[in-house]
Design an enzyme around this catalytic site. Structure first.
Site, PDB file in Angstrom:
ATOM      1  N   ASP A 186       0.555  -1.108   0.744  1.00 11.17           N
ATOM      2  CA  ASP A 186       0.167  -0.180  -0.369  1.00 11.17           C
ATOM      3  C   ASP A 186       0.889   2.054  -0.095  1.00 11.17           C
ATOM      4  OD1 ASP A 186      -1.668   1.504   0.464  1.00 11.17           O
ATOM      5  OD2 ASP A 186      -2.280   0.855   2.744  1.00 11.17           O
ATOM      6  N   HIS A 187       0.256   2.415  -1.149  1.00  9.33           N
ATOM      7  CA  HIS A 187       1.331   3.476  -1.443  1.00  9.33           C
ATOM      8  C   HIS A 187       0.869   4.157  -0.707  1.00  9.33           C
ATOM      9  CE1 HIS A 187      -0.961   2.948  -4.484  1.00  9.33           C
ATOM     10  NE2 HIS A 187      -0.951   4.741  -4.279  1.00  9.33           N
TER      11      HIS A 187
END
Length: 104
Positions: free
Chosen positions: A103-104
């Site tokens: 997850d960025h």
């Protein structure tokens, strides 16, 4: 951990301070608790990344799904001997496919 009631993701904490032997022992213990339905609440919280292995069933790649609220999951497939070019000739090398979802 694959259990009779489905998959569960127990947490092994402080892995940066443990030897590979300590990690293997703790993973074996928590896996046994999972399979026997005796996980404690603390066994399931505090993780930030998961590791998932599909090597036992084969395949070369997959897209692992992040276990929220964790930030990433590393998927490992089955290793296999493959020819790798070294600049002059092909050499047999053991290749371990890995897939990372994050997850960025």
């Amino acid at each position: 951990v694959d259990t009779p009631d489905g998959l569960v993701v127990p947490v092994v904490g402080n892995v940066d301070r443990k030897s590979i032997f300590d990690l293997a022992e703790e993973l074996g213990e928590v896996s046994e608790r999972a399979r026997s339905g005796k996980l404690r609440p603390d066994d399931l919280k505090g993780g930030c990344i998961s590791i998932s292995s599909l090597g036992g069933i084969g395949g070369t790649a997959f897209t692992p799904v992040i276990n929220a609220p964790e930030v990433a999951i590393l998927g490992i497939s089955r290793s296999k001997m493959k020819p790798v070019w070294d600049g002059k000739e092909f050499q047999p090398r053991l290749i371990l496919p890995m897939d990372l979802s994050y997850d960025h």
